[in-house]
Design a protein around this motif. Structure first.
Motif, PDB file in Angstrom:
ATOM      1  N   VAL A 371       0.790  -1.069  -0.123  1.00  0.00           N
ATOM      2  CA  VAL A 371      -0.134   0.050   0.011  1.00  0.00           C
ATOM      3  C   VAL A 371       0.851   1.332   0.329  1.00  0.00           C
ATOM      4  O   VAL A 371       1.682   1.265   0.900  1.00  0.00           O
ATOM      5  CB  VAL A 371      -0.854   0.105   1.131  1.00  0.00           C
ATOM      6  N   LEU A 379      -7.286   2.667   1.107  1.00  0.00           N
ATOM      7  CA  LEU A 379      -6.699   1.757   0.567  1.00  0.00           C
ATOM      8  C   LEU A 379      -6.356   0.610   1.301  1.00  0.00           C
ATOM      9  O   LEU A 379      -6.193  -0.706   0.968  1.00  0.00           O
ATOM     10  CB  LEU A 379      -5.076   2.503   0.289  1.00  0.00           C
ATOM     11  N   GLN A 395      -5.630   0.686  -6.973  1.00  0.00           N
ATOM     12  CA  GLN A 395      -4.649   1.579  -6.289  1.00  0.00           C
ATOM     13  C   GLN A 395      -4.144   2.632  -7.533  1.00  0.00           C
ATOM     14  O   GLN A 395      -3.958   3.666  -7.392  1.00  0.00           O
ATOM     15  CB  GLN A 395      -3.348   1.166  -5.879  1.00  0.00           C
ATOM     16  N   TRP A 398      -6.777   5.039  -7.795  1.00  0.00           N
ATOM     17  CA  TRP A 398      -6.589   6.301  -6.572  1.00  0.00           C
ATOM     18  C   TRP A 398      -5.485   7.285  -7.144  1.00  0.00           C
ATOM     19  O   TRP A 398      -5.532   8.405  -6.728  1.00  0.00           O
ATOM     20  CB  TRP A 398      -6.187   5.460  -5.398  1.00  0.00           C
TER      21      TRP A 398
END
Length: 534
Positions: A371, A379, A395, A398
């Motif tokens: 992460v 997350l 991700q 993101w």
């Protein structure tokens, strides 16, 4: 030679001998070549079959026996005996004919796996033409992951040159799963009509959301007849290959035709922009009226991004899943195979694909994905819920949200519209938030097509102060527990499968213990001094 028994002395003696009718004795090193000394035992036969199943040639498998036995003279048979063994076994296996033996195999499979489904089609002379099968695991996988399906055919999979059609999708780890397979008599619409109808019957008439195929006209017509509600997508890779085939003369020197054509498939989200660029391409390369381009343009709703952006694809735009499966099959299967042998080796290819999920399951629990901002609840939640590959995709979205800006906000009753612009991509996107129903809708349709929230929607969630992914936007097919509720035994077989084992199965279960026992005994002199068991 005559031998006489003396009853008084209870002894035998040679009374007459004629050496003219005798052969010279072989030296000890040649004894193993005598026919009377050669025999493939039952245990060796099982090992010979296993070696063949994993793809070892007869020479390599014999070399393996030689190493294990301490030399060719200790094996107990010759390569010729091994060849004769396979020929005899094949003849015995085909005593009912190739197709008859295959059907016998299907019946045996069905007795072990009550969920096993198979069907065949007869012609006017009552000869079998098309064959379809799907085991219990295939049917279970389709129930879970059958939203997107690719179908493709490949030739030269057996000596009859029958096309093999395989229905493929992918699971929550984005690993291939197989939903069914068919051996076709030909590639006519009638054959495809039967195959697609039988495929639906095997899966309780549950239709996929989207089905990807190549540009085969007969296949497309069959889909429109059998499942008109299903969205039919064309493989972009095949389109590109056909473009090279039909328009290769436009790709010489410094021509940009291929890149311009590729942009029409993948870049333009707006229909008006697409139509304008299409006309520009025809004018630039002077290809107005080209028959292949006209046919391809007529099918634009099946391949152009602007027409496919509302279609559920889960990121699939081609039959690449089928292509990679076909490559594996072509590597493992030879065209000279008879149908029953082909079917057996096909099952091994399927098992190999299924083992990929076992490895992915292990890796998902052994190595948690990294992460990039460990303190972010969004997350942390995504890493815990999604499988590793899907988390990486999430991700990435993101990260895109960090580059997104809210350009404008408008209130339309209970709806809030956010205009999103990004630093790393052109265009504007509108994210609509329904406060009453707690829903988000982005004009890029990322969630509707792929199943994860886009960076634009994640930006709006951040603006709204929402720090977790709403449950509505976590699809079960992408989570770690996607198979929860499906009863599987520890070895990966569904619980409906019978545990009745044949000789080969029992041998495989006992073999590891036997090897460990032999290794343990070999560590001590006394362990190898006892009489050998034969």
């Amino acid at each position: 030679m005559k031998i006489v028994f003396d009853r008084k002395k209870c002894t035998y003696h040679v009374s007459d001998f004629n050496g003219e009718h005798n052969h010279d004795l072989h030296v000890p090193i040649c004894v193993h070549l005598l026919r009377c000394q050669r025999n493939i035992t039952e245990s060796q036969a099982v090992e010979v079959d296993l070696a063949y199943d994993v793809g070892l040639t007869q020479k390599k498998s014999f070399d393996l026996f030689s190493v294990k036995s301490g030399g060719r003279e200790h094996v107990g048979f010759l390569p010729l005996d091994q060849k004769n063994y396979f020929r005899t076994k094949r003849e015995r296996g085909l005593q009912f004919g190739e197709v008859g033996s295959l059907l016998m195999g299907f019946k045996d499979q069905a007795s072990q796996d009550p969920s096993f489904f198979y069907a065949f089609q007869l012609d006017n002379e009552e000869q079998i033409t098309n064959i379809f099968w799907a085991d219990g695991r295939m049917r279970m996988d389709y129930e879970l992951f059958g939203d997107i399906v690719t179908f493709d055919t490949t030739f030269a999979t057996n000596k009859d040159h029958r096309p093999l059609g395989v229905f493929i999708g992918f699971n929550h780890y984005r690993e291939q799963v197989i939903f069914g397979a068919s051996l076709l008599y030909d590639e006519t619409q009638a054959s495809f009509d039967w195959v697609f109808s039988t495929f639906l019957e095997a899966h309780n008439f549950k239709k996929p959301t989207t089905l990807f195929t190549d540009q085969d006209i007969a296949m497309g017509n069959a889909i429109s007849v059998v499942m008109p509600e299903v969205r039919h997508g064309l493989c972009t890779f095949h389109i590109m290959q056909n473009a090279i085939k039909h328009l290769g003369n436009l790709m010489k020197d410094d021509s940009c035709f291929l890149s311009d054509f590729k942009a029409l498939m993948f870049e333009y989200e707006d229909v008006t922009k697409f139509e304008k660029e299409w006309e520009a391409l025809l004018k630039k390369y002077k290809v107005h009226g080209h028959s292949w381009l006209e046919r391809t343009y007529a099918l634009k709703e099946k391949w152009a991004r602007c027409y496919m952006k509302t279609t559920v694809t889960l990121g699939v735009r081609s039959t690449q899943l089928s292509e990679s499966m076909n490559a594996k099959l072509k590597k493992s299967l030879k065209s000279k195979l008879d149908i029953p042998t082909f079917f057996k080796l096909f099952g091994m290819v399927v098992s190999d694909k299924r083992y990929r999920e076992v490895e992915a399951e292990y890796n998902a629990k052994e190595k948690m994905p990294r992460v990039k901002v460990s303190c972010l609840p969004l997350l942390k939640q995504a890493r815990k819920v999604y499988t590793p590959k899907i988390f990486e995709l999430f991700q990435r979205q993101w990260e895109k949200s960090l580059l997104a800006l809210v350009g404008n906000k408008q209130e339309r009753g209970r709806l809030q519209e956010y205009l999103i612009v990004s630093c790393d991509e052109e265009g504007e996107y509108v994210v609509t938030h329904d406060e009453e129903n707690a829903t988000l809708l982005c004009s890029c349709n990322k969630f509707e097509t792929v199943g994860i929230l886009c960076g634009h929607a994640l930006k709006v969630l951040d603006v709204l102060g929402i720090k977790y992914i709403p449950e509505t936007y976590i699809l079960k097919r992408w989570i770690r527990g996607a198979r929860e509720g499906c009863a599987l035994e520890e070895d990966g077989l569904d619980v409906h499968r019978s545990r009745a084992l044949d000789v080969s199965d029992r041998y495989r279960e006992l073999w590891p213990d036997a090897v460990r026992l032999a290794h343990k005994a070999s560590e001590f002199k006394d362990g190898t001094s006892s009489t050998k068991v034969r």
